[in-house]
Enzyme design. Sequence first.
Site, PDB file in Angstrom:
ATOM      1  N   HIS A  99      10.262  17.185   5.909  1.00  0.00           N
ATOM      2  CA  HIS A  99       9.820  17.424   7.287  1.00  0.00           C
ATOM      3  C   HIS A  99      10.755  16.779   8.299  1.00  0.00           C
ATOM      4  O   HIS A  99      10.351  16.457   9.405  1.00  0.00           O
ATOM      5  CB  HIS A  99       8.387  16.873   7.498  1.00  0.00           C
ATOM      6  CG  HIS A  99       7.350  17.578   6.710  1.00  0.00           C
ATOM      7  ND1 HIS A  99       7.207  17.415   5.345  1.00  0.00           N
ATOM      8  CD2 HIS A  99       6.383  18.470   7.088  1.00  0.00           C
ATOM      9  CE1 HIS A  99       6.209  18.163   4.911  1.00  0.00           C
ATOM     10  NE2 HIS A  99       5.684  18.813   5.952  1.00  0.00           N
ATOM     11  N   SER A 147       0.886  30.638   7.669  1.00  0.00           N
ATOM     12  CA  SER A 147       1.827  31.470   6.920  1.00  0.00           C
ATOM     13  C   SER A 147       3.038  31.751   7.802  1.00  0.00           C
ATOM     14  O   SER A 147       2.957  32.531   8.751  1.00  0.00           O
ATOM     15  CB  SER A 147       1.153  32.791   6.499  1.00  0.00           C
ATOM     16  OG  SER A 147       2.146  33.695   6.048  1.00  0.00           O
ATOM     17  N   GLU A 148       4.110  31.098   7.487  1.00  0.00           N
ATOM     18  CA  GLU A 148       5.333  31.289   8.308  1.00  0.00           C
ATOM     19  C   GLU A 148       5.818  32.737   8.241  1.00  0.00           C
ATOM     20  O   GLU A 148       6.320  33.273   9.232  1.00  0.00           O
ATOM     21  CB  GLU A 148       6.438  30.331   7.855  1.00  0.00           C
ATOM     22  CG  GLU A 148       6.288  28.909   8.352  1.00  0.00           C
ATOM     23  CD  GLU A 148       5.209  28.128   7.606  1.00  0.00           C
ATOM     24  OE1 GLU A 148       4.827  28.553   6.488  1.00  0.00           O
ATOM     25  OE2 GLU A 148       4.755  27.108   8.124  1.00  0.00           O
ATOM     26  N   GLU A 157       1.116  28.452  14.486  1.00  0.00           N
ATOM     27  CA  GLU A 157      -0.027  27.704  13.950  1.00  0.00           C
ATOM     28  C   GLU A 157      -0.457  26.646  14.964  1.00  0.00           C
ATOM     29  O   GLU A 157       0.370  25.830  15.392  1.00  0.00           O
ATOM     30  CB  GLU A 157       0.373  26.992  12.649  1.00  0.00           C
ATOM     31  CG  GLU A 157       0.745  27.944  11.521  1.00  0.00           C
ATOM     32  CD  GLU A 157       1.493  27.226  10.395  1.00  0.00           C
ATOM     33  OE1 GLU A 157       1.319  25.995  10.239  1.00  0.00           O
ATOM     34  OE2 GLU A 157       2.271  27.885   9.698  1.00  0.00           O
ATOM     35  N   ASP A 198      11.938  22.679   8.701  1.00  0.00           N
ATOM     36  CA  ASP A 198      12.092  22.742   7.241  1.00  0.00           C
ATOM     37  C   ASP A 198      11.444  24.003   6.663  1.00  0.00           C
ATOM     38  O   ASP A 198      11.845  24.509   5.625  1.00  0.00           O
ATOM     39  CB  ASP A 198      11.436  21.515   6.605  1.00  0.00           C
ATOM     40  CG  ASP A 198      11.842  20.231   7.298  1.00  0.00           C
ATOM     41  OD1 ASP A 198      12.636  19.480   6.728  1.00  0.00           O
ATOM     42  OD2 ASP A 198      11.399  20.000   8.444  1.00  0.00           O
ATOM     43  N   PHE A 257       7.568  22.927  11.656  1.00  0.00           N
ATOM     44  CA  PHE A 257       8.678  22.072  11.213  1.00  0.00           C
ATOM     45  C   PHE A 257       9.831  23.000  10.802  1.00  0.00           C
ATOM     46  O   PHE A 257       9.615  23.951  10.053  1.00  0.00           O
ATOM     47  CB  PHE A 257       8.273  21.220  10.007  1.00  0.00           C
ATOM     48  CG  PHE A 257       7.389  20.053  10.351  1.00  0.00           C
ATOM     49  CD1 PHE A 257       7.932  18.770  10.508  1.00  0.00           C
ATOM     50  CD2 PHE A 257       6.023  20.212  10.490  1.00  0.00           C
ATOM     51  CE1 PHE A 257       7.115  17.691  10.815  1.00  0.00           C
ATOM     52  CE2 PHE A 257       5.211  19.134  10.804  1.00  0.00           C
ATOM     53  CZ  PHE A 257       5.748  17.874  10.972  1.00  0.00           C
TER      54      PHE A 257
END
Lengths: 325, 266
Positions: A129, A59-60, A29, A85, A83
Site C-alpha cells: 500500500h 472491485s477495481e 469505493e 498499488d 491505493f
Amino acid sequence: MAQLSYRDAVARGIAQEMRRDERVVVVGEDIAGAGGVFKTTVGLLDEFGPKRVIDTPISEQAILGAATGAAMTGLRPVAEIMFSDFFAVCWDIVVNQIAKTRYMTAGQVTMPLVIKTGNGGGLRFGAQHSQSIENWAMAIPGLKVVTPSTAEDVIGLMAAAIRDDDPVIFCEHKGLYAAKGEVPDGEIVDTLGTARIRRPGHDATILALGMMVPRALAAAEDLATRGIDAEVIDVRSLVPLDTRTILDSVARTGRLFTVEENPQLLGWGAEIASLVADEAFWDLDGPVQRITTPHIPLPSADSLEDLVMPSAESVARTVEKALQS
Amino acid sequence: MSVPPSLAPFLPGGRPEPRASGGHRPRQVHSPRVRHLAHDRGVHLAGLTGTGPRGRVTTDDVNRAASMAESLPLASPVAAPGAVRARYTAVTEVEVTRLTTSPDLLACLVESSVRAVRSVRAATAEVVRTTVSVHGPPGGAPRTVVDAHDLGVQGIQRVLGASDASLNGSEGQGSWADLSVQDLRGTGVLFDVPVLEDGVVVALSFGDVVDRPTVVELPDGGRGIGIGSFVHLALTVDEHLAGASAARLLARVRQRLEAHESGRSS
C-alpha cells in the site's frame, strides 16, 4: 488566497470542473457518502448528488470498466483507485482498453478519463500500500501521468486532466494530503506537461516528484548553507514531460540529480538520464545521479521505511559528495 | 571483482563490493561540459591546472584561461595560472645535397617552418601573423622576419640579407616572434635542443651540414653509393599550439624541405 490542504484541493479541483461541465462524474469505493477513504472527495455528494458521485463495490475492475464505458459514451469520469498499488488488479483494462482505445479507433472514440489514486510511501502502510507507480503507467503509450506536489497544482492539474481528451493517471501523494499551501481564489487551470522551478540555483539541478519535492527543497536549503546553490525542479508531469525546462536547467548548472521515490530499476529518472545523455551530453559537468529507494519492497517498520526512502539528508549528502568529487 | 553501485539491483543478492580505490587517478578526466567549453574557447586542457575537487578542471578554469589568452598577443600560449607548459622536441635528418649549393639553405628552412606552422594553424582556424626570429650564425645579431607567411623563399632571403633585417613590416628587432630558427652552421654542432623564449611556440635548430656516403639512385634505375649532404633539424613545440605535435610539425618541415631539395616546391 487561502490556505488549503492538499486533500481538500483534490475535492476543490473536481468540484470546480463538475460545476463547469455536467459530464464530469466521480466513481470509486467510498468516495460518495464517506467522502473518500483519504477524504479527498468530501462535499461532492452533497453538492452534485448520487447520480454524479457514485460509490462502487470493492472491485477495481468494475470501477474502471464502468468509467471506461462512461468515457467512451460521452461522460468525463474521474475514477478513484484508492491505493495506486491496486492498479495491479485492473491493469488489463488500463493497458489494453483505456490506453489504446483512441489509437485503435483512429480517434473516433476519445477517452476523457482521469484515474485519481493515492500513491507513494512514508505512511507505514507496508509493501502493498505504499508503492509509487508512476513508472508503471508511463511505460504504456497512451497514458498521461501527473503527480502534483502542492495544493494549488492539485487543483490546476486536476482541471487540466479532466479537460484533456486522453486518459490521465493522476497520482496524489498520500504523504502530502495533510500539507497545506496558499491557493488563489477563483478558477485554477494548469497545463499538463509543464514543470515548475521551485528554487532557482546555479550549481546543480535536482528533479523531484510528489513528496520528494519538499524533501529536495529542504536539501537545497541545507546545501545553500554550505555554498552549494541547487536548483529544484518539480517535474509534476511525467507524460507529457517538460523536457525544455529540464534541459535548459542542465545547460545552466551542468549537474543533474533525480530524487525518485520508486525503486531504482526503470524509474522515471532513468528515462530523464537517458534524455539528458542524448540531448545535453556536452552540458554535463559530471555523471547524472539518481537518488531512489533501493530495489526492494518498501518495509512497514518506521525506521526501515525512513531509511530506504530518499530523505532531505540523503539528497543533500549525495549532491554535496558528487560536487566535491 | 568490483561492481559499480548502480549495477547492484541487476545482480542476484548480496551487496556489491565497494569499488576499488586506486588512490590516484591514472589520468585527468574532463567533463563533457569542460571539454565542450574548452573547444569553443580554443583552450587546451592538457596544460591547465584544475581548481576543482581533486584537481578537476572546472568551467571557471577554462574561462579564466581563455580570458587570459584574449588579453595576450595572439600567438602567445594559453595557460592557466600555475600551469606547467609542456614542450616537446623532435629531431630528424634531411638530405640537402642540392640545397647546400643554393645560396640560402636558411631561407628554405625558414619558409618550410612557416608553412608547417601555418598548416597547423589553418586546421584550427587560428590563422595569425607569423613572425620569425632568426638567430645565427653565432656572432651575428638576431634578425626578425615580420609577416613571414606573406613571403616566399626569395623574399625571406631578401629580408635576411638586408642591412635592416626587419624591412618587411613596421615592427623591428625586439618585437615578439612566434617562431624562431637557430642557425648553428659552422660550429661543429649537429643541432641544439631549441629553447622556447617567451611568446615563441615553435623553435627550430639546425647545425652543420655534413657530407657522407648515402644510397643514391643511378641513371639506369639501379641503386648505388654516392655522396650526400645532410643536416639535422631539431624542433621544439609548445603544447599550446593547437593541433601540433613536435613530430608531426617536424615531418611537415622536412616534407617541405625535401620538396625544395627535389625542385618540386613551387
